[in-house]
Design a protein around this motif. Structure first.
Motif, mmCIF file in Angstrom:
data_model
loop_
_atom_site.group_PDB
_atom_site.id
_atom_site.type_symbol
_atom_site.label_atom_id
_atom_site.label_comp_id
_atom_site.label_asym_id
_atom_site.label_seq_id
_atom_site.Cartn_x
_atom_site.Cartn_y
_atom_site.Cartn_z
ATOM 1 N N MET A 51 1.162 -1.127 0.056
ATOM 2 C CA MET A 51 -0.070 0.360 -0.079
ATOM 3 C C MET A 51 0.666 1.382 0.029
ATOM 4 O O MET A 51 0.958 2.152 -0.909
ATOM 5 C CB MET A 51 -0.720 -0.569 1.235
ATOM 6 N N SER A 52 1.660 1.321 0.749
ATOM 7 C CA SER A 52 2.694 3.075 0.902
ATOM 8 C C SER A 52 3.279 2.998 -0.557
ATOM 9 O O SER A 52 3.152 4.281 -0.562
ATOM 10 C CB SER A 52 4.052 2.202 2.272
ATOM 11 N N ARG A 53 3.875 1.770 -0.880
ATOM 12 C CA ARG A 53 4.461 2.252 -1.972
ATOM 13 C C ARG A 53 3.215 2.416 -3.288
ATOM 14 O O ARG A 53 4.035 3.459 -4.136
ATOM 15 C CB ARG A 53 5.520 1.183 -2.998
ATOM 16 N N THR A 54 2.061 1.781 -3.302
ATOM 17 C CA THR A 54 1.682 2.443 -4.106
ATOM 18 C C THR A 54 0.424 3.915 -4.286
ATOM 19 O O THR A 54 0.879 4.802 -5.300
ATOM 20 C CB THR A 54 0.378 1.453 -3.921
ATOM 21 N N VAL A 55 0.628 4.083 -3.278
ATOM 22 C CA VAL A 55 0.483 5.687 -2.459
ATOM 23 C C VAL A 55 2.030 6.378 -3.438
ATOM 24 O O VAL A 55 0.997 7.574 -3.888
ATOM 25 C CB VAL A 55 -0.203 6.182 -1.245
ATOM 26 N N LEU A 56 3.319 6.310 -2.718
ATOM 27 C CA LEU A 56 3.847 7.130 -3.590
ATOM 28 C C LEU A 56 4.133 7.402 -5.081
ATOM 29 O O LEU A 56 4.343 8.428 -5.764
ATOM 30 C CB LEU A 56 4.748 6.705 -2.857
ATOM 31 N N GLY A 57 3.629 5.958 -5.567
ATOM 32 C CA GLY A 57 4.180 6.049 -6.719
ATOM 33 C C GLY A 57 2.821 6.463 -7.695
ATOM 34 O O GLY A 57 2.739 7.183 -8.584
ATOM 35 N N ALA A 58 1.604 6.095 -6.815
ATOM 36 C CA ALA A 58 1.052 7.058 -7.536
ATOM 37 C C ALA A 58 0.538 8.998 -7.333
ATOM 38 O O ALA A 58 0.280 9.805 -7.887
ATOM 39 C CB ALA A 58 -0.734 6.500 -6.907
ATOM 40 N N LEU A 59 1.230 9.303 -6.160
ATOM 41 C CA LEU A 59 1.262 10.848 -6.129
ATOM 42 C C LEU A 59 2.254 11.332 -6.444
ATOM 43 O O LEU A 59 2.287 12.351 -7.558
ATOM 44 C CB LEU A 59 1.613 10.574 -4.348
ATOM 45 N N LEU A 60 3.545 10.728 -7.011
ATOM 46 C CA LEU A 60 4.393 11.029 -7.627
ATOM 47 C C LEU A 60 3.411 10.612 -9.372
ATOM 48 O O LEU A 60 3.974 12.006 -9.827
ATOM 49 C CB LEU A 60 5.103 10.029 -7.643
ATOM 50 N N ILE A 61 3.013 10.466 -9.788
ATOM 51 C CA ILE A 61 3.054 9.912 -11.030
ATOM 52 C C ILE A 61 1.599 10.626 -11.529
ATOM 53 O O ILE A 61 2.020 11.626 -12.819
ATOM 54 C CB ILE A 61 2.098 8.805 -11.253
ATOM 55 N N SER A 62 0.503 10.751 -10.741
ATOM 56 C CA SER A 62 -0.293 12.593 -10.982
ATOM 57 C C SER A 62 -0.179 13.311 -10.360
ATOM 58 O O SER A 62 -0.239 14.252 -11.430
ATOM 59 C CB SER A 62 -1.719 11.640 -9.897
ATOM 60 N N ALA A 63 1.440 13.901 -9.708
ATOM 61 C CA ALA A 63 1.301 15.125 -8.982
ATOM 62 C C ALA A 63 2.178 15.839 -10.027
ATOM 63 O O ALA A 63 2.139 16.973 -11.061
ATOM 64 C CB ALA A 63 1.994 15.045 -7.503
ATOM 65 N N LEU A 64 3.331 14.809 -10.469
ATOM 66 C CA LEU A 64 4.574 15.107 -11.250
ATOM 67 C C LEU A 64 3.753 14.668 -13.172
ATOM 68 O O LEU A 64 3.418 16.330 -14.103
ATOM 69 C CB LEU A 64 5.486 14.678 -10.992
ATOM 70 N N ALA A 65 3.046 14.433 -13.491
ATOM 71 C CA ALA A 65 2.836 14.128 -15.359
ATOM 72 C C ALA A 65 1.750 14.556 -15.293
ATOM 73 O O ALA A 65 1.304 15.547 -16.808
ATOM 74 C CB ALA A 65 2.774 12.647 -15.463
ATOM 75 N N GLY A 66 1.019 14.691 -14.557
ATOM 76 C CA GLY A 66 -0.652 15.405 -14.510
ATOM 77 C C GLY A 66 -0.301 16.940 -14.296
ATOM 78 O O GLY A 66 -1.290 17.778 -14.982
ATOM 79 N N GLY A 67 0.195 17.530 -13.093
ATOM 80 C CA GLY A 67 0.716 18.602 -13.307
ATOM 81 C C GLY A 67 1.796 19.223 -14.149
ATOM 82 O O GLY A 67 1.417 20.585 -14.366
ATOM 83 N N LEU A 68 2.370 18.578 -14.990
ATOM 84 C CA LEU A 68 3.187 19.445 -15.851
ATOM 85 C C LEU A 68 1.724 19.556 -17.087
ATOM 86 O O LEU A 68 2.375 20.284 -17.459
ATOM 87 C CB LEU A 68 4.192 18.055 -16.327
ATOM 88 N N GLY A 69 1.052 18.219 -17.422
ATOM 89 C CA GLY A 69 -0.002 18.242 -18.100
ATOM 90 C C GLY A 69 -0.917 19.921 -18.132
ATOM 91 O O GLY A 69 -1.264 20.412 -18.663
ATOM 92 N N GLN A 70 -1.711 20.279 -16.844
ATOM 93 C CA GLN A 70 -1.915 21.308 -16.421
ATOM 94 C C GLN A 70 -1.606 21.937 -17.519
ATOM 95 O O GLN A 70 -1.692 23.090 -17.566
ATOM 96 C CB GLN A 70 -2.862 20.674 -15.334
#
Length: 409
Positions: A154-173
């Motif tokens: 669970m912990s690595r899932t949350v960390l990986g999902a946070l990094l991908i969504s914040a960095l890639a999704g934030g860059l896209g926005q």
């Protein structure tokens, strides 16, 4: 005598044209959910296809195949999977790259379909909303996919999902709203130059590692075919096996980059694969591992391969300086060295994600020594970037008078 009567008509304000689009928070929430839905459905569809190709659905059921797809999706986020007590922590980086690409495009969609954003605080809120929706759904998937036989972390899932969504999704926005272009315009030219040189140098070294692996596998094609034939796989199993190897292809390219840097990598505890020495022992029956060199001392000429990282950094620094104005040689050298240094940092970070445990005991150690890779990468590529920037500046100065003299008179 008559009185003049003046009649004044009340002017109604012109109707205000509504601003196109929705609030960024709304489109960001939809974008985060879309990013999860697209990639999760794709992984589950591939798992179902592989299940039917393997045995026509004779063993297991649809829920098992869907759970395998969700486990693969979680592993793409860096989650370690425990299968009946055996840890599996090798991240399929091809899948991770797909997750990053989809998150970026969904973030860009959210930015383009939102109201015009002129306040960075609104954009930060949109990034937080995108990441929040993404992470919440990832936690739900991780919880539903947990069984007695397969337990994702669970912990690595949350960390990986946070990094991908914040960095890639934030860059896209940032791209979708146009704020990224505004920020880049505020960045000094020398920072853009160093950043471009660093990224290009790291990508060139990654491409060199991929070429090294491809050439090695080509020369070991017979051995790889023999290993595959001994596994006695059906057509469906062979296709599934090929898909698994494709998912870890970026991992192999990064390990090849570590080989070119000098420290090499390990395929099991106590093993070493480097240009100066190879100590392997028995390796798993994985066809692509046939590309590994044999045990014992290596030919002396292989040390020449360690010049590839310096060459990659030199070319990267030259690309970064391509559109720059003329500058003193010492300043060009300083910027080239900085580009090479950060290229080494970038490739080291990427290489650190290429390994992970593939079981217990001997196979618990797969990957490159991150600390040694960082030292070798930053040192070698910093020198290469320095030389590349100086040579580029010297060549530009030499070519500029000739171009001026050849112009119209």
């Amino acid at each position: 005598m008559s009185d003049d009567v003046t009649i004044r008509l009340r002017r109604e304000p012109a109707p205000r044209t509504p601003e196109p689009g929705r609030p960024l928070s709304a489109t960001a929430a939809m974008g985060g959910a879309m990013a999860v839905g697209i990639t999760l459905v794709l992984c589950m569809s591939l798992a179902l296809t592989a299940w039917f190709l393997a045995d026509g659905g004779a063993h297991g059921n649809t829920k098992d195949a869907l759970r395998v797809g969700s486990d693969a999706w979680l592993m793409g986020h860096g989650s370690h999977l425990t299968l009946t007590g055996l840890p599996l922590g090798l991240t399929p980086l091809a899948l991770t790259m797909m997750l990053v690409l989809v998150a970026f495009r969904c973030g860009r969609w959210a930015g383009r379909n939102a109201h015009t954003v002129t306040d960075d605080r609104v954009l930060v809120g949109g990034v937080a909303t995108f990441a929040g929706a993404y992470v919440v759904i990832a936690v739900i998937v991780c919880t539903l996919a947990t069984t007695t036989g397969a337990t994702p972390g669970m912990s690595r899932t949350v960390l990986g999902a946070l990094l991908i969504s914040a960095l890639a999704g934030g860059l896209g926005q940032g791209v979708g709203t146009g704020r990224l272009d505004f920020w880049l315009d505020q960045v000094p030219a020398w920072i853009r130059e160093v950043a471009l040189g660093a990224v290009c140098g790291a990508l060139l070294l990654l491409a060199s590692g991929a070429v090294l692996v491809a050439v090695s596998l080509l020369f070991s094609f017979n051995e790889a075919s023999e290993i595959l034939s001994k596994l006695d796989l059906s057509t469906g199993d062979a296709l599934t096996y090929t898909l698994v190897m494709a998912l870890v292809a970026p991992n192999l390219a990064l390990l090849g980059s570590s080989y070119l840097l000098g420290p090499g990598f390990a395929i099991g505890t106590g093993t070493t694969v480097s240009p100066t020495a190879v100590s392997l022992g028995a390796v798993p029956a994985f066809p692509v591992l046939a590309a590994l060199p044999g045990d014992g001392p290596t030919p002396g000429w292989l040390v020449v391969l360690m010049a590839v990282p310096a060459l990659a950094a030199a070319i990267g620094a030259g690309i970064g300086r391509r559109d720059g104005e003329s500058q003193p040689l010492d300043l060009a050298a300083l910027r080239g060295a900085a580009a090479g240094f950060f290229a080494g940092v970038l490739i080291t970070v990427a290489i650190s994600f290429a390994g992970g445990p593939a079981g217990t005991g001997r196979m618990a150690d797969i990957g490159a020594p991150t600390a040694r890779v960082l030292v070798f990468a930053t040192g070698t590529m910093m020198v290469g970037g320095l030389i590349g920037a100086v040579v580029h500046e010297w060549w530009s100065r030499r070519r500029r008078p000739a171009e001026v003299g050849a112009g119209p008179r």
